[in-house]
Design an enzyme around this catalytic site. Structure first.
Site, PDB file in Angstrom:
ATOM      1  N   HIS A   1       4.189 -12.173  -4.938  1.00  0.00           N
ATOM      2  CA  HIS A   1       4.285 -11.049  -5.882  1.00  0.00           C
ATOM      3  C   HIS A   1       4.925 -11.410  -7.220  1.00  0.00           C
ATOM      4  O   HIS A   1       5.730 -10.656  -7.769  1.00  0.00           O
ATOM      5  CB  HIS A   1       5.042  -9.892  -5.236  1.00  0.00           C
ATOM      6  CG  HIS A   1       4.291  -9.236  -4.111  1.00  0.00           C
ATOM      7  ND1 HIS A   1       2.926  -9.323  -3.970  1.00  0.00           N
ATOM      8  CD2 HIS A   1       4.717  -8.467  -3.074  1.00  0.00           C
ATOM      9  CE1 HIS A   1       2.550  -8.650  -2.895  1.00  0.00           C
ATOM     10  NE2 HIS A   1       3.602  -8.124  -2.333  1.00  0.00           N
TER      11      HIS A   1
ATOM     12  N   HIS B   1       1.479  -1.535  -5.872  1.00  0.00           N
ATOM     13  CA  HIS B   1       2.031  -1.665  -4.517  1.00  0.00           C
ATOM     14  C   HIS B   1       2.591  -0.330  -4.010  1.00  0.00           C
ATOM     15  O   HIS B   1       3.644  -0.298  -3.371  1.00  0.00           O
ATOM     16  CB  HIS B   1       3.120  -2.738  -4.513  1.00  0.00           C
ATOM     17  CG  HIS B   1       3.331  -3.406  -3.183  1.00  0.00           C
ATOM     18  ND1 HIS B   1       3.873  -2.756  -2.097  1.00  0.00           N
ATOM     19  CD2 HIS B   1       3.051  -4.668  -2.765  1.00  0.00           C
ATOM     20  CE1 HIS B   1       3.953  -3.583  -1.074  1.00  0.00           C
ATOM     21  NE2 HIS B   1       3.456  -4.765  -1.450  1.00  0.00           N
TER      22      HIS B   1
ATOM     23  N   GLU C   1      -3.675  -2.345  -1.313  1.00  0.00           N
ATOM     24  CA  GLU C   1      -3.476  -3.108  -2.543  1.00  0.00           C
ATOM     25  C   GLU C   1      -4.786  -3.779  -2.961  1.00  0.00           C
ATOM     26  O   GLU C   1      -5.235  -4.723  -2.314  1.00  0.00           O
ATOM     27  CB  GLU C   1      -2.392  -4.161  -2.326  1.00  0.00           C
ATOM     28  CG  GLU C   1      -1.068  -3.607  -1.823  1.00  0.00           C
ATOM     29  CD  GLU C   1      -0.226  -4.674  -1.163  1.00  0.00           C
ATOM     30  OE1 GLU C   1       0.008  -5.726  -1.799  1.00  0.00           O
ATOM     31  OE2 GLU C   1       0.193  -4.476  -0.004  1.00  0.00           O
TER      32      GLU C   1
END
Length: 383
Positions: free
Chosen positions: A142, A216, A348
């Site tokens: 991420h 997210h 996602e």
């Protein structure tokens, strides 16, 4: 505080209308009616380095409300009507900045420069090896230790003939978290009068770099104070997935979901087969290959919550969707559990995890002169 209204697609700013939040709250108590779309810009505190953070409150003609803050370009709240017209928040998050600064599992955040995992935090590009910040065991995830979810974006309200929108911009400098190139990124949240939350991403670079952006959000269509999401009924328009090792790094294979607990091609309760997953990850954390994905805006998923009647349809231009069922969610504040295991699910939109290290996966490399573009839509209705 700054309040905007939208008249005929023209955005009008009005300063210092203190009564607007009260009036808006009264109108928003029950959704489904007709009201004037508008945007409020509110002070939301300061980041750890003292940068001011703003909160944009978007309201459409049906009274649906989306709140987006400039820290992390985070969707903090999304109030949607149930079958009886009652509005409730369907995303996990907090009502104050400090709780985000204290730490959270990317609630509602814009993830970048590369969403999901990069094996060993390394990749090669044009003959050069790059090393990234390691923040998930031996891997990068991420965007690194300080990804796009932990920076303050610049923002402005935008006029739209079909609703309201806020556009956020961030320039990620060359070398940030180990990634090459100066990357200029724009994320636009648009709340339409058809109850669509449209998230549009664009990016350009001055040096070749991987880019894989996503949102997210943890959804729970039962509302803010509800329990787990295992009774939500999910359909994923995906016949295949990308198998991964125990560290959730893809093996490079693409396999069918048929005959496995990963098969959601027919509407199935999220919790119906969650105990059959092998190896057990505590729940779902899998990348699905969207049928016809990556070519145009297509339906990727639909979720139905039986008690409230809320339905969420997800459309995306991305080739993959990561289903995550909040397997380790355990958020406490002042010793009290605020959110627990399985009390949200993520869908996602993304390119596949570790794509930068798998030549057979759709490429995530952006080069100078090119433009990264992605659209993901979450549309809400009831039945």
């Amino acid at each position: 505080m700054q309040t905007y209204s939208v008249l005929g697609g023209v955005l009008i700013g009005i300063l210092g209308i203190a009564s607007s939040p009260v009036a808006a709250a009264a109108l928003q108590a029950k959704g489904g009616g007709n009201m004037e779309p508008g945007i409020q810009k509110l002070d939301f505190g300061k980041s750890e380095d003292g940068t001011p953070v703003d909160l944009y409150v978007l309201t459409n003609a049906k009274g649906t409300v989306a709140k987006v803050m400039t820290y992390g370009a985070i969707l903090t709240e999304l109030r949607v009507a149930d079958r009886n017209g009652k509005l409730d928040n369907v995303v996990r998050g907090f009502d104050n900045l400090q709780d985000y600064l204290t730490g959270h599992p990317c609630f509602g955040a814009t993830i970048g420069r590369v969403a999901n995992r990069v094996a060993k935090g390394k990749f090669s590009l044009d003959g050069r090896e790059y090393s990234l910040a390691i923040n998930s065991g031996p891997n990068a995830i991420h965007g690194g230790r300080k990804g796009f979810d932990k920076v303050v974006w610049k923002a402005e309200a935008l006029p739209r003939p079909d609703g309201v929108a806020v556009q956020l911009n961030y320039r990620s400098p060359d070398g940030e978290e180990g990634y090459p190139g100066n990357l200029q990124t724009t994320v636009t949240y648009a709340l339409t009068n058809d109850n669509e939350l449209r998230i549009t991403y664009t990016a350009t670079t001055d040096k070749a770099t991987p880019v894989n952006l996503t949102n997210h959000s943890y959804f729970n269509l039962a509302g803010a104070k509800s329990g787990n999401v295992l009774g939500h009924v999910l359909m994923l328009d995906a016949d295949e997935y990308t198998p991964a090792d125990n560290a959730l790094i893809p093996t490079g294979e693409i396999k069918p979901v048929r005959g496995t607990p990963l098969d959601f091609t027919q509407p199935t309760a999220i919790g119906a087969r969650i105990g059959e997953l092998k190896p057990s990850l505590g729940g779902y954390d899998h990348n699905y290959v969207v049928r016809q994905g990556g070519k145009s805006l297509v339906l990727a998923a639909e979720v139905y919550e039986p008690k409230t009647g809320r339905v969420m349809e997800m459309f995306t231009t991305e080739p993959g969707v990561q289903l995550y069922t909040a397997n380790f969610l355990d958020i406490k504040r002042k010793g009290v559990t605020v959110y627990g295991k399985h009390q949200g699910f993520c869908l996602e939109a993304q390119h596949f995890p570790d794509s930068v290290n798998h030549a057979n996966f759709p490429s995530i490399i952006l080069r100078p002169g090119e433009s990264y573009k992605q659209t993901t839509v979450y549309k809400f209705l009831t039945k």
